[in-house]
Design a protein around this motif. Structure first.
Motif, PDB file in Angstrom:
ATOM      1  N   ASP A   1       0.836  -1.202   0.000  1.00  0.00           N
ATOM      2  CA  ASP A   1       0.000   0.000   0.000  1.00  0.00           C
ATOM      3  C   ASP A   1       0.871   1.252   0.000  1.00  0.00           C
ATOM      4  O   ASP A   1       2.092   1.189   0.131  1.00  0.00           O
ATOM      5  CB  ASP A   1      -0.949   0.002   1.200  1.00  0.00           C
ATOM      6  CG  ASP A   1      -0.225  -0.206   2.528  1.00  0.00           C
ATOM      7  OD1 ASP A   1       0.834   0.427   2.731  1.00  0.00           O
ATOM      8  OD2 ASP A   1      -0.702  -1.003   3.350  1.00  0.00           O
ATOM      9  N   GLU A   2       0.191   2.406  -0.113  1.00  0.00           N
ATOM     10  CA  GLU A   2       0.893   3.682  -0.195  1.00  0.00           C
ATOM     11  C   GLU A   2       1.703   3.974   1.066  1.00  0.00           C
ATOM     12  O   GLU A   2       2.846   4.453   0.987  1.00  0.00           O
ATOM     13  CB  GLU A   2      -0.117   4.801  -0.445  1.00  0.00           C
ATOM     14  CG  GLU A   2       0.470   6.192  -0.483  1.00  0.00           C
ATOM     15  CD  GLU A   2      -0.596   7.263  -0.588  1.00  0.00           C
ATOM     16  OE1 GLU A   2      -0.628   8.139   0.293  1.00  0.00           O
ATOM     17  OE2 GLU A   2      -1.389   7.225  -1.555  1.00  0.00           O
ATOM     18  N   GLU A   3       1.141   3.718   2.217  1.00  0.00           N
ATOM     19  CA  GLU A   3       1.844   4.013   3.469  1.00  0.00           C
ATOM     20  C   GLU A   3       3.154   3.234   3.547  1.00  0.00           C
ATOM     21  O   GLU A   3       4.201   3.779   3.934  1.00  0.00           O
ATOM     22  CB  GLU A   3       0.945   3.663   4.660  1.00  0.00           C
ATOM     23  CG  GLU A   3       1.593   3.973   6.002  1.00  0.00           C
ATOM     24  CD  GLU A   3       0.688   3.639   7.171  1.00  0.00           C
ATOM     25  OE1 GLU A   3       1.124   3.831   8.327  1.00  0.00           O
ATOM     26  OE2 GLU A   3      -0.459   3.188   6.938  1.00  0.00           O
ATOM     27  N   THR A   4       3.105   1.970   3.160  1.00  0.00           N
ATOM     28  CA  THR A   4       4.329   1.159   3.174  1.00  0.00           C
ATOM     29  C   THR A   4       5.321   1.667   2.135  1.00  0.00           C
ATOM     30  O   THR A   4       6.541   1.676   2.369  1.00  0.00           O
ATOM     31  CB  THR A   4       3.998  -0.312   2.903  1.00  0.00           C
ATOM     32  OG1 THR A   4       3.007  -0.744   3.840  1.00  0.00           O
ATOM     33  CG2 THR A   4       5.231  -1.183   3.035  1.00  0.00           C
ATOM     34  N   ALA A   5       4.818   2.102   0.989  1.00  0.00           N
ATOM     35  CA  ALA A   5       5.699   2.626  -0.058  1.00  0.00           C
ATOM     36  C   ALA A   5       6.496   3.824   0.453  1.00  0.00           C
ATOM     37  O   ALA A   5       7.705   3.932   0.201  1.00  0.00           O
ATOM     38  CB  ALA A   5       4.879   3.020  -1.287  1.00  0.00           C
ATOM     39  N   VAL A   6       5.830   4.710   1.179  1.00  0.00           N
ATOM     40  CA  VAL A   6       6.524   5.879   1.717  1.00  0.00           C
ATOM     41  C   VAL A   6       7.568   5.448   2.749  1.00  0.00           C
ATOM     42  O   VAL A   6       8.701   5.963   2.768  1.00  0.00           O
ATOM     43  CB  VAL A   6       5.510   6.855   2.335  1.00  0.00           C
ATOM     44  CG1 VAL A   6       6.227   7.966   3.107  1.00  0.00           C
ATOM     45  CG2 VAL A   6       4.626   7.461   1.249  1.00  0.00           C
ATOM     46  N   LYS A   7       7.226   4.500   3.595  1.00  0.00           N
ATOM     47  CA  LYS A   7       8.186   4.028   4.605  1.00  0.00           C
ATOM     48  C   LYS A   7       9.418   3.426   3.948  1.00  0.00           C
ATOM     49  O   LYS A   7      10.553   3.665   4.380  1.00  0.00           O
ATOM     50  CB  LYS A   7       7.515   3.008   5.517  1.00  0.00           C
ATOM     51  CG  LYS A   7       6.505   3.602   6.477  1.00  0.00           C
ATOM     52  CD  LYS A   7       5.874   2.525   7.357  1.00  0.00           C
ATOM     53  CE  LYS A   7       4.874   3.121   8.326  1.00  0.00           C
ATOM     54  NZ  LYS A   7       4.215   2.073   9.165  1.00  0.00           N
ATOM     55  N   VAL A   8       9.214   2.637   2.907  1.00  0.00           N
ATOM     56  CA  VAL A   8      10.344   2.025   2.206  1.00  0.00           C
ATOM     57  C   VAL A   8      11.197   3.101   1.529  1.00  0.00           C
ATOM     58  O   VAL A   8      12.432   3.051   1.564  1.00  0.00           O
ATOM     59  CB  VAL A   8       9.845   0.991   1.182  1.00  0.00           C
ATOM     60  CG1 VAL A   8      10.984   0.525   0.282  1.00  0.00           C
ATOM     61  CG2 VAL A   8       9.222  -0.207   1.898  1.00  0.00           C
ATOM     62  N   ALA A   9      10.538   4.078   0.915  1.00  0.00           N
ATOM     63  CA  ALA A   9      11.289   5.155   0.260  1.00  0.00           C
ATOM     64  C   ALA A   9      12.196   5.874   1.243  1.00  0.00           C
ATOM     65  O   ALA A   9      13.352   6.195   0.933  1.00  0.00           O
ATOM     66  CB  ALA A   9      10.326   6.141  -0.390  1.00  0.00           C
ATOM     67  N   ASN A  10      11.693   6.114   2.443  1.00  0.00           N
ATOM     68  CA  ASN A  10      12.456   6.849   3.447  1.00  0.00           C
ATOM     69  C   ASN A  10      13.412   5.961   4.235  1.00  0.00           C
ATOM     70  O   ASN A  10      14.259   6.474   4.975  1.00  0.00           O
ATOM     71  CB  ASN A  10      11.509   7.568   4.410  1.00  0.00           C
ATOM     72  CG  ASN A  10      10.748   8.689   3.738  1.00  0.00           C
ATOM     73  OD1 ASN A  10      11.195   9.248   2.739  1.00  0.00           O
ATOM     74  ND2 ASN A  10       9.583   9.030   4.281  1.00  0.00           N
TER      75      ASN A  10
END
Length: 473
Positions: free
Chosen positions: A372-381
């Motif tokens: 999901d989007e929330e996980t995508a942001v966490k991985v990016a950071n």
């Protein structure tokens, strides 16, 4: 000791250059400082005239400079020509805007007169890498010289021809003979240069270890520093993205400069619902790249700049596969001469793998599926780097929100690959460095922001504040 210019496509030695002695370096810095003493007093109109002349030379000789870059570090010639032209545009931009950017800033209209003035610091040491051998230098030099500074360049040892060509651009354009100097020296000489009292500031683009070493010495000597270091840019492909567009643009972003760019797209964070379609399209786009002779205008991916860099990249690929990554394309060292490496796509990339944790400086892409989007942001950071990043989405408000509020990086582009632009600030956070280049922010990095108060004699308000508060400072 000599520096050898070696063609990474063939292994041929193009030329050898003598390294300067320590005494010659000190003499060169002194000469640059002497030219700076007069240069700092020349008005913006004079500086701009010479900077526009430099821009004209870069355009007139772009073909030759592109060939030089292709021969010394393997850049596809069309990209090298474009690099020289971008340098020219940047020279013009700061010639047109430096006076406005550095105009005194008045605090208020009433007496006493109070304003901030922007004065040049002096001689700036630039330590620059090989991957964009002209652009990295000019994006610093154009604003720094227009601000009234001088510069000495310690370029990467594998591009001495480019380094000397850049010095010649400024001389041929009519700048004072010693205002911009290329010094052919090894990295061991950098500490001594930073210690030289005539060096007033340092800028470096390069690796994290190099940045730490320069920052350590510059900090010891209390000298201003700007660092642009590595990156592992993450591109998020969200559930409403145009998958074909995202795959095509991602491949373009990954293969810029044969993948040897700090702001190249490197990690591709894909929602599970799009994964199979993205991987299929992405692999085909990467497969379509033309690998070959960098002097051919058909080539889009040339050799890596050195064999040791190619071998290090391959070890990262093998290490990631050994830990469970799947290779969808490439991943094999080709036979034959040259430091070539094929466009490579790894998927199922997870923490603990080199492709996840480290910067991959070459045409290797890491696909990281998420739910999901929330996980995508966490991985990016979840990276020590913070230079650039991207978001693919049809919802521009959504993309802008993520870019502004969520992704921890110096530049975030929505539905486009990250690129530097003289009109926009450029730099990173975390282990990608600090400070900014380009735009009105960059030109102010190497000036003394000086407070000026001009009051009539006997004016009790001359400080701009009450006398009691002034005494507490």
């Amino acid at each position: 000791m000599t520096f050898d210019s070696i063609n990474p496509a063939s292994g041929e030695t193009l030329a050898s250059y003598e390294q300067l002695s320590a005494s010659a370096v000190e003499e060169a810095i002194a000469e640059t400082h002497e030219d700076w003493r007069a240069w700092r007093r020349r008005d913006f109109t004079d500086r701009a005239k010479l900077m526009r002349a430099a821009a004209g030379l870069l355009r007139d000789k772009a073909q030759g400079y592109g060939r030089l870059m292709a021969e010394e570090m393997g850049k596809p010639i069309r990209q090298g020509i474009a690099e020289a032209q971008k340098c020219a545009a940047t020279c013009d931009y700061f010639a047109d805007n430096a006076q406005r950017f550095l105009a005194p800033e008045m605090v208020d209209a009433g007496p006493p007169k109070r304003f901030a003035a922007f004065q040049p610091l002096g001689v700036v040491l630039a330590v620059m890498p090989w991957n964009f051998p002209f652009w990295q230098v000019f994006r610093f030099a154009a604003p720094a010289l227009m601000a009234g500074n001088a510069a000495v360049l310690k370029h990467s040892s594998n591009v001495p021809g480019c380094a000397l060509a850049i010095e010649e651009v400024f001389r041929e354009a009519g700048f004072p003979e010693h205002l911009f100097r290329t010094l052919l020296i090894g990295s061991r000489a950098i500490d001594g240069m930073i210690e030289n009292p005539l060096i007033r500031a340092v800028t470096l683009a390069g690796s994290g270890p190099a940045g730490r070493a320069v920052a350590r010495k510059a900090g010891e000597m209390l000298k201003k520093t700007v660092l642009e270091l590595g990156g592992s840019d993450a591109y998020l492909v969200l559930d409403d993205a145009d998958v074909a567009f995202a795959a095509r643009t991602s491949a373009e972003g990954r293969l810029i400069n044969s993948g040897q760019s700090c702001i190249a797209a490197k990690r591709f964070i894909i929602l599970d619902s799009l994964r199979s379609r993205f991987e299929e399209g992405f692999v085909e786009e990467m497969r379509a790249a033309k690998v070959g002779d960098p002097l051919s205008e058909e080539t889009t991916v040339g050799p890596l700049a050195r064999h040791d860099l190619r071998d290090s990249l391959h070890r990262q690929v093998e290490g990631s596969i050994a830990k469970g990554a799947r290779c969808l394309l490439g991943g094999k060292v080709p036979n034959g001469p040259g430091a070539f490496y094929p466009p490579t796509v790894l998927t199922d990339v997870r923490p603990g793998m080199p492709a996840y944790d480290e910067e991959m400086f070459g045409p290797v892409a890491a696909v990281i599926p998420v739910s999901d989007e929330e996980t995508a942001v966490k991985v990016a950071n979840n990276s020590p780097f913070g230079l650039g990043g991207g978001v693919f989405t049809r919802d521009l408000d959504r993309g802008e929100r993520l870019a502004v509020e969520e992704i921890d990086a110096g530049s975030v582009f929505v539905n486009a690959i990250v690129q530097s632009d003289p009109k926009l600030p450029f730099g990173g956070v975390k282990e990608s460095g600090f400070g900014r280049e380009l735009s009105h922010y960059g030109i102010k990095e190497f000036v003394n922001i000086k407070t000026i108060v001009v009051a009539e004699m006997g004016d009790p308000s001359r400080s701009g504040a009450s006398q009691s508060s002034a005494r507490t400072e």
